[in-house]
Write a protein that holds these residues in place. Structure first.
Motif, mmCIF file in Angstrom:
data_model
loop_
_atom_site.group_PDB
_atom_site.id
_atom_site.type_symbol
_atom_site.label_atom_id
_atom_site.label_comp_id
_atom_site.label_asym_id
_atom_site.label_seq_id
_atom_site.Cartn_x
_atom_site.Cartn_y
_atom_site.Cartn_z
ATOM 1 N N PHE A 25 -29.478 31.517 97.811
ATOM 2 C CA PHE A 25 -30.629 31.081 98.167
ATOM 3 C C PHE A 25 -31.488 31.526 96.639
ATOM 4 O O PHE A 25 -31.214 32.265 95.755
ATOM 5 C CB PHE A 25 -31.375 31.810 99.297
ATOM 6 N N ALA B 210 -31.993 36.847 98.341
ATOM 7 C CA ALA B 210 -31.387 37.457 99.726
ATOM 8 C C ALA B 210 -30.395 38.573 99.458
ATOM 9 O O ALA B 210 -29.649 38.514 100.238
ATOM 10 C CB ALA B 210 -31.226 36.250 100.567
ATOM 11 N N LEU B 211 -30.473 39.347 98.606
ATOM 12 C CA LEU B 211 -29.666 40.325 98.702
ATOM 13 C C LEU B 211 -30.106 41.342 99.580
ATOM 14 O O LEU B 211 -31.250 41.611 99.630
ATOM 15 C CB LEU B 211 -29.223 41.060 97.290
ATOM 16 N N PHE B 212 -29.019 42.276 100.292
ATOM 17 C CA PHE B 212 -29.556 43.370 101.224
ATOM 18 C C PHE B 212 -30.159 44.321 100.475
ATOM 19 O O PHE B 212 -29.487 45.336 99.788
ATOM 20 C CB PHE B 212 -28.548 43.624 102.272
ATOM 21 N N PRO B 213 -31.381 44.755 100.609
ATOM 22 C CA PRO B 213 -31.937 45.858 99.893
ATOM 23 C C PRO B 213 -31.395 47.388 100.189
ATOM 24 O O PRO B 213 -31.367 48.134 99.261
ATOM 25 C CB PRO B 213 -33.234 45.672 100.061
ATOM 26 N N HIS B 214 -30.593 47.466 101.244
ATOM 27 C CA HIS B 214 -30.483 48.895 101.580
ATOM 28 C C HIS B 214 -28.708 48.780 101.275
ATOM 29 O O HIS B 214 -28.235 49.987 101.477
ATOM 30 C CB HIS B 214 -30.519 49.135 103.113
ATOM 31 N N MET B 215 -28.122 47.956 100.468
ATOM 32 C CA MET B 215 -26.777 47.986 100.122
ATOM 33 C C MET B 215 -26.769 48.065 98.836
ATOM 34 O O MET B 215 -27.557 47.098 98.141
ATOM 35 C CB MET B 215 -26.027 46.995 100.784
ATOM 36 N N HIS C 190 -34.305 32.593 96.638
ATOM 37 C CA HIS C 190 -34.801 34.121 96.675
ATOM 38 C C HIS C 190 -33.961 35.054 96.826
ATOM 39 O O HIS C 190 -34.007 36.388 97.156
ATOM 40 C CB HIS C 190 -35.993 34.219 98.032
ATOM 41 N N ARG D 192 -21.482 37.060 95.961
ATOM 42 C CA ARG D 192 -21.438 37.533 97.228
ATOM 43 C C ARG D 192 -20.932 36.197 98.086
ATOM 44 O O ARG D 192 -20.257 36.153 98.789
ATOM 45 C CB ARG D 192 -22.604 38.133 97.718
#
Ligand SMILES: Nc1ncnc2c1ncn2[C@@H]1O[C@H](COP(=O)(O)OP(=O)(O)OP(=O)(O)O)[C@@H](O)[C@H]1O
Ligand SMILES: [Mg+2]
Lengths: 261, 294, 371
Positions: C89, C93-98, C91, C154
């Motif tokens: 994407f 769209a990486l998961f900020p909590h991982m 933006h 990813r």
């Protein structure tokens, strides 16, 4: 701002702060009173009212009741309120606004009016003086707080992360469990805390639907106040104050640590 | 080689479909709404029903309520006391909230804590504290006596009730005002001053109007909560400061008169909702405010 | 993740696909076929339906009508998490909590891949994008370019046969963008996965793609490689959208199989003619014309248009001139180094051969969408 108006503003704020803190400042010393009186300043120093609280089965029972009810309410209200928050933030704009308005009404309905209504219904259905009765009423009162806390975090949650997770192979429930929930957790937890406190502190409805066999802590405090001048109430108040402060400060610290990484 | 967005874009903005959509997320709110229906809507409906039907169908409960000078006095007092509480809270809250926006970070934290800490004290205990503070041998009178002034009767007076309620409700006034003031662009004030306005004038003509949405929001919340207040007036007040809630409670619990109690409750409820309906548009102005860019 | 045991790229066949939002038609009867292993770029102005097309392929939205096949199988109704398509994407769209490592491991965990194999694949994927040293960082500790590289790892770590990218470099600065373009191209060559890439930037499209699909108003106007699109645009829109051009309009006649257009009183000849009833216009590329001083260097059979130099810009490899013609049109001409030079206000004559221009059907909407 000129110096004079600055000083004036400062003094004024000090007075307001004193007004805000006055009850806390009074209750804590009163709990160590060595006389059975609520006259201020308290005389001497003693732990007897704390002692009284922890040895008197009536106080302990009401504490246990309140704790039990508030725990169940926190779980139920957090579940229903979180679901509702998803509904409110993700429904079409108009539906969402309407739902929010409906679900917030418990906050504005005058307590006594609600209390007599619930009392009337509970008299008919045999719910007066039951844990279930308390749980239903308190959950309804707590849902608005959960809704507000959770929808605040949902509004800043980036929904595109859910799309990304789906593209990586996560089904709806997995997306919720692994992405959405962890990221809105602070909102959910503070909603749960609000729900717990709402139930734990609720008095008006409780006064109506209580029975001699099921009293919550606020009911016990209220009847103690209206019966005689017993500093045990101040001791209870102090204990609750300390417990709440501890939970909130701990929560803030954890939140700050999470925020940093 | 950039292209303008097509003009259709504006009209395309997916209008919500009218038909009932079973996959609409709104259904997630269904359990909460059901609970609300069972423990809020249904009980209130019963109260309304009883006010018109007990002891026999008709308007007699309302005729009784509005016909009795005592009840009318209580109704009037409920509104007057709520007005005083709202005014007192506003006077305390406005400068306080303003101070919160101008002080440094640490002092602001302290000021915010002072607003939040009262919540950590159990509600009933807080009212007890006010009994301790206001009673004839209480803190305030001890201070007055210490200063060589004559003591004042506070407990079981309207003044005592107003003081206690103001303390309890003050945070509900401070927080909305603060949240609006926080967003006011103070450069507007400087601009006004640069155009020649005196500081006070600039404040009154620019700042105060911009802060009004917060004032409206706080005032309406405090007024509505005051109308329904029960515990504080019951413990701090006397016979001459009875508010409507106490009358309702008395009718239902002591006199077992559901019809009359219900009618009073309905009056309180209707007053609340009328106020909300009037106030909602005032509070909505908030969204059209100029906000400071971050 | 070596090329030998990789899933081969998947083909995509979109036929007569339409997407409507209420009354608004975002895609109308779109046809698009992408070959296995191809690098296909979707290029077009804002709102032309590129993202919508990508979303249809990814399964984020469903077609209103039409068919969609991936690898020869219809995927209509298949939810996105079952399509096994990598998506990158704009933006990130990486998961900020991982952590970076857990982000990349996420799709493997979902597929129940064991610890050892997972760790190996994550390491390979991160090495491929040169981010192996960052596995323990969190997304907010990375720059935009680094985040996008992690997102790429990813999206590729689970060996999808198809990778979709929606303006993945849109938020990055020019240098970084150019470097990452080369990285993406290298990865595409190594993996043989089908890439579908959306961009606004035609240079980027030319650098990366095997073929480019030019979108306009919810339809594909033309598909081809860069040269085809530049030299043989099928429509006026494509001609104007790809590269620079001058459009010459005037009253047209057919003379002996060629088209003669009179522009401000001058007759201009273009080889051939267009079919259909639309008025023909002439599309002239800036480097196909030569500038002369009035009356000099006349060659028989060449077209000549006189105008005033309005702008002269030195561009290193030569000069670029804007010439204002008598009818008000501004023509763009590029002269190589060594050609005669002109100053603003000079009169110049633009010379070009009838075979060096393209004749296209006039289409007023091409102007509107391009302003
Ligand atoms: N959910 C939606 N509801 C209504 N209209 C939409 C929706 N999504 C897209 N559209 C419309 O569909 C059209 C195509 O949008 P799309 O996002 O595919 O454009 P795009 O080519 O990706 O543009 P850009 O280059 O700006 O990203 C636009 O006019 C857009 O407004
Ligand atoms: Mg797009």
């Amino acid at each position: 701002m000129q110096l004079s108006s600055r000083i004036f503003l400062g003094l004024f704020c000090l007075l307001v702060a004193i007004l805000l803190l006055a009850p806390t400042l009074v209750v804590i010393p009163m709990s160590f009173n060595s006389n059975k009186s609520l006259a201020f300043p308290p005389a001497g120093f003693s732990w007897q009212w704390y002692d009284n609280f922890f040895t008197n089965p009536e106080w302990l029972l009401s504490l246990r009741n309140s704790f039990l009810i508030a725990t169940v309410v926190a779980i139920l209200a957090t579940t229903l309120g979180t679901l509702a928050a998803f509904g409110v933030t993700r429904a079409a704009a108009r539906t969402g606004g309407l739902l929010r308005a409906i679900l917030i009404t418990p906050m504005v309905v005058p307590g006594v009016v609600l209390a007599i209504g619930i009392y009337a219904v509970y008299l008919d259905t045999g719910l007066v003086g039951t844990v279930a009765g308390f749980v239903f009423a308190h959950t309804m009162l707590a849902i608005p707080f959960v809704l507000i806390a959770v929808s605040a975090s949902l509004e800043v949650f980036d929904r595109r992360l859910e799309t990304a997770a789906a593209s990586l192979g996560a089904g709806k429930l997995t997306v919720f469990r692994t992405v959405t929930l962890p990221l809105i957790l602070p909102g959910v937890l503070s909603g749960a805390l609000f729900a717990f406190i709402t139930s734990f502190d609720e008095i008006i409805v409780a006064l109506f639907i209580t029975s001699p066999y099921l009293k919550t802590l606020p009911v016990q405090i209220y009847s103690s106040i209206t019966r005689d001048a017993d500093p045990t109430v101040a001791a209870v108040g102090t204990l609750l104050f300390l417990a709440t402060s501890f939970i909130i400060v701990a929560g803030l610290l954890i939140g700050m640590r999470r925020g940093r990484t | 080689m950039s292209a303008l967005p097509q003009t259709d874009n504006q009209t395309a903005g997916g209008r919500p479909a009218r038909r009932l959509n079973l996959r609409d997320a709104g259904w997630l709110a269904a359990p909460a709404v059901l609970l609300l229906a069972a423990v809020l809507v249904y009980p209130l409906a019963i109260i309304v029903l009883r006010s018109f039907s007990e002891p026999e169908p008709g308007l007699q409960n309302y005729i009784w309520f509005f016909g009795s000078p005592v009840n009318r006095a209580v109704l009037q007092r409920t509104f007057v006391l709520s007005g005083w509480v709202t005014l007192a809270s506003l006077i305390c809250a406005y400068p306080y909230a303003y101070a919160m926006t101008v002080v440094g970070k640490n002092l602001r934290l302290i000021l915010i804590l002072c607003v939040l800490v009262p919540f950590w004290l159990s509600g009933v205990v807080r009212t007890l504290a006010w009994v301790i503070l206001l009673q004839d041998s209480g803190v305030i009178n001890s201070i007055l006596r210490g200063l060589g002034l004559s003591p004042v009767k506070l407990i079981r007076t309207q003044l005592g009730v107003v003081i206690g309620m103001t303390q309890v409700l003050l945070p509900f006034m401070i927080l909305p005002i603060y949240s609006v003031m926080k967003g006011i662009d103070t450069r507007l004030l400087q601009a006004a001053r640069s155009l020649g306005a005196k500081p006070w004038r600039a404040f009154l003509q620019i700042y105060v109007p911009l802060s009004l949405p917060g004032v409206y929001a706080g005032a309406i919340i405090v007024f509505i909560l005051s109308l329904g207040f029960y515990i504080t007036p019951a413990l701090l007040g006397g016979p001459r400061s009875t508010m409507l809630s106490s009358l309702v409670q008395n009718q239902v619990l002591s006199l077992l008169n559901w019809g009359r109690g219900g009618a009073m409750g309905v009056v309180l409820l209707v007053a609340t909702f009328i106020l909300l309906a009037i106030a909602a548009p005032l509070m909505r102005q908030k969204h059209t405010q100029t906000r400071r860019e971050k | 993740m070596n090329a030998t045991n990789r899933t081969p790229g998947a083909s995509i066949d979109i036929r007569k696909a339409s997407k409507r939002y209420g009354k608004f038609v975002a895609l109308r009867d779109l046809d698009l076929s992408i070959r296995p292993g191809e690098f296909m770029t979707l290029l077009g102005p804002s709102g032309s339906g590129k993202t919508t097309t990508l979303n249809l392929i990814a399964g984020f939205t469903e077609v209103s009508s039409g068919s969609l096949e991936i690898g020869g199988k219809s995927v209509l109704g298949l939810p996105s998490h079952k399509r096994n398509i990598g998506v990158v994407f704009q933006h990130y769209a990486l998961f900020p909590h991982m952590s970076v490592g857990r982000n990349v491991a996420y799709p493997l965990t979902l597929r129940g891949i064991g610890r050892a194999e997972r760790d190996g694949k994550v390491r390979h994927a991160l090495e491929m994008v040169k981010m192996a040293d960052f596995a323990h960082r969190y997304p907010n500790e990375l720059s935009g370019g680094q985040q996008q590289r992690v997102a790429l790892a990813r999206a590729l770590v689970f060996d999808p046969p198809l990778l979709l990218m929606d303006e993945p470099l849109g938020a990055l600065d020019k240098k970084l963008r150019e470097w990452l373009q080369l990285e993406i191209k290298r990865i595409h060559r190594e993996l043989g996965t089908t890439f579908v890439y959306v961009t606004h930037d035609q240079e980027e499209a030319l650098v990366l793609s095997d073929r480019i699909a030019v979108f306009n108003g919810g339809q594909v106007e033309q598909i081809g490689n860069g040269r085809e699109l530049y030299d043989h645009p099928a429509t006026l829109f494509v001609g104007r959208f790809i590269g620079e051009s001058t459009v010459l309009r005037g009253k047209a006649d057919i003379v002996g199989g060629d088209t003669v257009v009179s522009i401000a009183g001058t007759k201009i000849v273009a080889s051939g003619k267009i079919s259909g009833h639309a008025a023909p216009v002439i599309l002239l590329r800036p480097e196909r014309a030569v500038l002369h001083r009035p009356g000099t260097g006349v060659v028989d059979g060449e077209n000549r248009l006189s105008g005033i130099v309005e702008e002269a810009i030195y561009v290193g490899s030569g000069s670029k001139y804007d010439i204002r013609l008598k009818d008000g049109t501004t023509a763009v001409v590029r002269s190589p180094l060594g050609a005669p030079e002109f100053a603003i206000g000079d009169t110049a004559e633009i010379a070009f051969r009838p075979g060096d221009v393209t004749l296209l059907a006039d289409d007023a909407s091409a102007d509107i969408t391009l302003t």
